[in-house]
Each structure stands twice: as C-alpha cells, then as structure tokens.
Design a protein around this motif. Sequence first.
Motif, PDB file in Angstrom:
ATOM      1  N   GLY A  80       0.802  -1.214   0.000  1.00 12.55           N
ATOM      2  CA  GLY A  80       0.000   0.000   0.000  1.00 12.55           C
ATOM      3  C   GLY A  80       0.834   1.262   0.000  1.00 12.55           C
ATOM      4  O   GLY A  80       0.401   2.307  -0.494  1.00 12.55           O
ATOM      5  N   HIS A  81       2.048   1.184   0.515  1.00  7.81           N
ATOM      6  CA  HIS A  81       2.890   2.365   0.654  1.00  7.81           C
ATOM      7  C   HIS A  81       3.991   2.439  -0.386  1.00  7.81           C
ATOM      8  O   HIS A  81       4.787   3.374  -0.383  1.00  7.81           O
ATOM      9  CB  HIS A  81       3.522   2.378   2.046  1.00  7.81           C
ATOM     10  CG  HIS A  81       4.328   1.143   2.336  1.00  7.81           C
ATOM     11  ND1 HIS A  81       3.740  -0.078   2.567  1.00  7.81           N
ATOM     12  CD2 HIS A  81       5.661   0.951   2.418  1.00  7.81           C
ATOM     13  CE1 HIS A  81       4.696  -0.975   2.785  1.00  7.81           C
ATOM     14  NE2 HIS A  81       5.864  -0.375   2.696  1.00  7.81           N
ATOM     15  N   GLY A  82       4.111   1.451  -1.273  1.00 11.67           N
ATOM     16  CA  GLY A  82       5.161   1.488  -2.275  1.00 11.67           C
ATOM     17  C   GLY A  82       5.428   0.141  -2.900  1.00 11.67           C
ATOM     18  O   GLY A  82       4.637  -0.799  -2.782  1.00 11.67           O
ATOM     19  N   TYR A  83       6.596   0.040  -3.547  1.00 18.70           N
ATOM     20  CA  TYR A  83       6.936  -1.132  -4.340  1.00 18.70           C
ATOM     21  C   TYR A  83       8.353  -1.590  -4.018  1.00 18.70           C
ATOM     22  O   TYR A  83       9.274  -0.775  -3.857  1.00 18.70           O
ATOM     23  CB  TYR A  83       6.834  -0.810  -5.839  1.00 18.70           C
ATOM     24  CG  TYR A  83       5.443  -0.389  -6.248  1.00 18.70           C
ATOM     25  CD1 TYR A  83       4.542  -1.300  -6.773  1.00 18.70           C
ATOM     26  CD2 TYR A  83       5.023   0.934  -6.076  1.00 18.70           C
ATOM     27  CE1 TYR A  83       3.262  -0.921  -7.133  1.00 18.70           C
ATOM     28  CE2 TYR A  83       3.743   1.333  -6.430  1.00 18.70           C
ATOM     29  CZ  TYR A  83       2.864   0.394  -6.955  1.00 18.70           C
ATOM     30  OH  TYR A  83       1.590   0.777  -7.295  1.00 18.70           O
ATOM     31  N   TYR A  84       8.525  -2.912  -3.952  1.00 17.78           N
ATOM     32  CA  TYR A  84       9.820  -3.531  -3.710  1.00 17.78           C
ATOM     33  C   TYR A  84      10.305  -4.191  -5.001  1.00 17.78           C
ATOM     34  O   TYR A  84       9.579  -4.985  -5.601  1.00 17.78           O
ATOM     35  CB  TYR A  84       9.722  -4.588  -2.612  1.00 17.78           C
ATOM     36  CG  TYR A  84       9.284  -4.060  -1.266  1.00 17.78           C
ATOM     37  CD1 TYR A  84      10.230  -3.668  -0.320  1.00 17.78           C
ATOM     38  CD2 TYR A  84       7.934  -3.959  -0.938  1.00 17.78           C
ATOM     39  CE1 TYR A  84       9.834  -3.189   0.924  1.00 17.78           C
ATOM     40  CE2 TYR A  84       7.527  -3.478   0.296  1.00 17.78           C
ATOM     41  CZ  TYR A  84       8.482  -3.092   1.223  1.00 17.78           C
ATOM     42  OH  TYR A  84       8.090  -2.618   2.445  1.00 17.78           O
ATOM     43  N   PHE A  85      11.528  -3.863  -5.414  1.00 19.02           N
ATOM     44  CA  PHE A  85      12.121  -4.451  -6.604  1.00 19.02           C
ATOM     45  C   PHE A  85      13.474  -5.059  -6.249  1.00 19.02           C
ATOM     46  O   PHE A  85      14.110  -4.671  -5.265  1.00 19.02           O
ATOM     47  CB  PHE A  85      12.348  -3.396  -7.692  1.00 19.02           C
ATOM     48  CG  PHE A  85      11.099  -2.772  -8.238  1.00 19.02           C
ATOM     49  CD1 PHE A  85      10.429  -3.344  -9.311  1.00 19.02           C
ATOM     50  CD2 PHE A  85      10.593  -1.604  -7.688  1.00 19.02           C
ATOM     51  CE1 PHE A  85       9.270  -2.761  -9.820  1.00 19.02           C
ATOM     52  CE2 PHE A  85       9.441  -1.023  -8.185  1.00 19.02           C
ATOM     53  CZ  PHE A  85       8.784  -1.604  -9.255  1.00 19.02           C
ATOM     54  N   ILE A  86      13.917  -5.982  -7.091  1.00 24.35           N
ATOM     55  CA  ILE A  86      15.285  -6.490  -6.997  1.00 24.35           C
ATOM     56  C   ILE A  86      15.930  -6.327  -8.370  1.00 24.35           C
ATOM     57  O   ILE A  86      15.283  -6.569  -9.397  1.00 24.35           O
ATOM     58  CB  ILE A  86      15.319  -7.962  -6.530  1.00 24.35           C
ATOM     59  CG1 ILE A  86      16.761  -8.402  -6.261  1.00 24.35           C
ATOM     60  CG2 ILE A  86      14.635  -8.898  -7.510  1.00 24.35           C
ATOM     61  CD1 ILE A  86      16.854  -9.732  -5.527  1.00 24.35           C
ATOM     62  N   THR A  87      17.176  -5.848  -8.396  1.00 29.39           N
ATOM     63  CA  THR A  87      17.836  -5.551  -9.665  1.00 29.39           C
ATOM     64  C   THR A  87      19.246  -6.122  -9.702  1.00 29.39           C
ATOM     65  O   THR A  87      19.885  -6.340  -8.667  1.00 29.39           O
ATOM     66  CB  THR A  87      17.939  -4.034  -9.911  1.00 29.39           C
ATOM     67  OG1 THR A  87      18.784  -3.442  -8.901  1.00 29.39           O
ATOM     68  CG2 THR A  87      16.579  -3.377  -9.886  1.00 29.39           C
ATOM     69  N   SER A  88      19.711  -6.324 -10.939  1.00 26.21           N
ATOM     70  CA  SER A  88      21.109  -6.656 -11.196  1.00 26.21           C
ATOM     71  C   SER A  88      21.514  -5.963 -12.485  1.00 26.21           C
ATOM     72  O   SER A  88      20.754  -5.965 -13.460  1.00 26.21           O
ATOM     73  CB  SER A  88      21.316  -8.169 -11.332  1.00 26.21           C
ATOM     74  OG  SER A  88      21.075  -8.838 -10.118  1.00 26.21           O
ATOM     75  N   ILE A  89      22.697  -5.384 -12.491  1.00 28.86           N
ATOM     76  CA  ILE A  89      23.219  -4.740 -13.690  1.00 28.86           C
ATOM     77  C   ILE A  89      24.746  -4.760 -13.619  1.00 28.86           C
ATOM     78  O   ILE A  89      25.331  -4.650 -12.538  1.00 28.86           O
ATOM     79  CB  ILE A  89      22.695  -3.291 -13.835  1.00 28.86           C
ATOM     80  CG1 ILE A  89      23.040  -2.733 -15.206  1.00 28.86           C
ATOM     81  CG2 ILE A  89      23.191  -2.394 -12.720  1.00 28.86           C
ATOM     82  CD1 ILE A  89      22.320  -1.427 -15.526  1.00 28.86           C
ATOM     83  N   SER A  90      25.379  -4.929 -14.767  1.00 24.49           N
ATOM     84  CA  SER A  90      26.845  -4.991 -14.801  1.00 24.49           C
ATOM     85  C   SER A  90      27.354  -4.251 -16.022  1.00 24.49           C
ATOM     86  O   SER A  90      26.616  -3.997 -16.977  1.00 24.49           O
ATOM     87  CB  SER A  90      27.332  -6.451 -14.829  1.00 24.49           C
ATOM     88  OG  SER A  90      26.846  -7.110 -15.991  1.00 24.49           O
ATOM     89  N   GLY A  91      28.626  -3.904 -15.984  1.00 26.36           N
ATOM     90  CA  GLY A  91      29.234  -3.205 -17.104  1.00 26.36           C
ATOM     91  C   GLY A  91      30.748  -3.202 -17.001  1.00 26.36           C
ATOM     92  O   GLY A  91      31.326  -3.625 -15.992  1.00 26.36           O
TER      93      GLY A  91
END
Length: 312
Positions: free
Chosen positions: A114-125
């Motif tokens: 109700g108060h927001g969103y949870y995400f999980i990420t991965s990124i490389s370079g």
Amino acid sequence: MRRRALLALTPAVLAGCLSESDSTPANSGGKNYTAPSDVHVYDDLKEMPEPPESVDRDSAQAYVEMYEEHRIHNELLGEDTSEDHEGHVGIGDDRDVVELDINPIEIELLREAGHGYYFITSISGRAEHWCEDESPRGGEKREDEAGDEEYGHGCGSSTGINNHTIVHFVGSNFHMRIPYNWYTCAGTDDPYRSSDDAENVEISERDSAAQLQVYNVIGDEYKVDVTVRFTDDSQPEEVCSETVGTPPSLAVLSNLVQRRGTYEVEAKLETGSTETFEWEIASDTAASWTGTSTSCRDRLRGEHRTEETDEQ
C-alpha cells in the motif's frame, strides 16, 4: 561466533560493486592514462533521477531502472559515489574511458504494498581505459612527431562493475537502495533436515540451505524476533528463533532449512506488530538467497518467493 563473522565478511568479495581496479591517477608508474585529443573519451556523467511524486508500479519501475543505469554509468566513468550511497565503496578513478559497455538491467517486482513497491535488480558493465606504457621496460623505441626518441606500447586497463542482487523500495518521493554487501548475519550451524535424505533439498558444496532476509527500508532502528516452524507434521516443530537488529539495513538468517515442506515464518517487532506467512520449500535444488525475505517499514510486511533457484 567465528563462523558468523566469516559469513558477514564474504559479501565484500561476492556482492555489491566489484571493481578490478582501485583509484588510479591519470599518469603513474610510466603509464599514461590520458587519451590523445583524436580519441573519443566517455566523460558525460548522467544526472541521478528523483523518486516520483505520485508512484505506481510503472513509474516506480521506470525510476529504479533509470537510477541503476545512470549509477553504473557514472561509476564506470570514475565517479566516487561512496558519500551518497551507504555501504558502497566509490571508485574515484580519473583514467580516460575509451570504451563503455553496460549490460541490460534485470529487474523484478518483489512485492506491491500500500505504501510502495519492492524491486530487486542486477546490472553490470565494463569500462576500457586508455593506457600506454611509456617506460623503457619492454617498450619499442620510436620517434615522436618532433623526431625525438620515446618508448611506448599499449597496456591493458579496465574496470568491471557488477551491481547485483540490489533491493529497492520506492514510495512517493522516497527511495531506499539496499545492496547485498553490508549486513549482519545470524542463523544456524546445521540446517533443519529430515533423517530421510529423499525429503531434503540437494545442496552442493558451495551452496547453503535456504535462508531468510530481514530488510529495513526506513532507516530507524528496530529489533525483530523471527521464528520459523515446520508445519507438515501433526505438531508444528520450531526450526529457528532469532532476534536480529535492523541496522545495517539487511540481516541474513542463513542456513536454516533443507527439508522440503511447508514452514510458518513469524516476524515480530518490538512495537508488537507481527507478520506471519507461509514458506514452502518444494524445489529439487537449493533456493537462492533471494528465495524468501521479510521487509520491515513502520510495520513488518512478509515477502516470500518459493520457486527461484540459483543456477550460477
């Protein structure tokens, strides 16, 4: 205690921001890291976005994607972000970048609340730096444009960054980023398992049994009582009971369960707020560390993912 201390140290090597090079001056040790004027140099830092004022799933995800893409771009160009991002070691590198390659971001919604969103990420370079060895050792003698003798040949210089398994919470005008590189560790020395090996998840030598994470996405200090019970038998059996403090922002309860079946996870704050949810271990291989987590804000909110496996 010794085992837990070792576990707490490993993320510095395994997770968060990994760089192959430390801060390096533009010219040192006979090596020139400043590119000639006719070579294109990447030097355009990207502006970091602000969290959306009105947040929905699409705007929250777009913000997180842009944030991570801009962040790794700037890190690869040598920007030191350590002051702005707790737990991250900035690079502070002034070598000229002549090649820049950033892989597409991987992002997944963990939970909508109700108060927001949870995400999980991965990124490389990876960034390739201009590097020319001007010292006499090993270099071929040549003449420069003025006819003077000089030494020089190419030398490898690159930086690789892997910002993986990062948890984000996005709310209205609010964002918190929690890297998996600074946490407290609790758990058991031996996981809960059945005497019948056929009922247990198979674990390789480099893996551990399924584990839980407790996230603090608001920054205030909390203590959380976490209890895990196996519920497939007629009488529920307590598997683990731990009290963890939430600073730093992540606490990991490691090596908890290996037996397939259904578990009840109860998490209780000092304030009395309690969250209980079901956790199922059903895969034939050990679930990855992102398999289950418990997030805490002003009250606890349970989050569980049961099918993800670690194939890396």
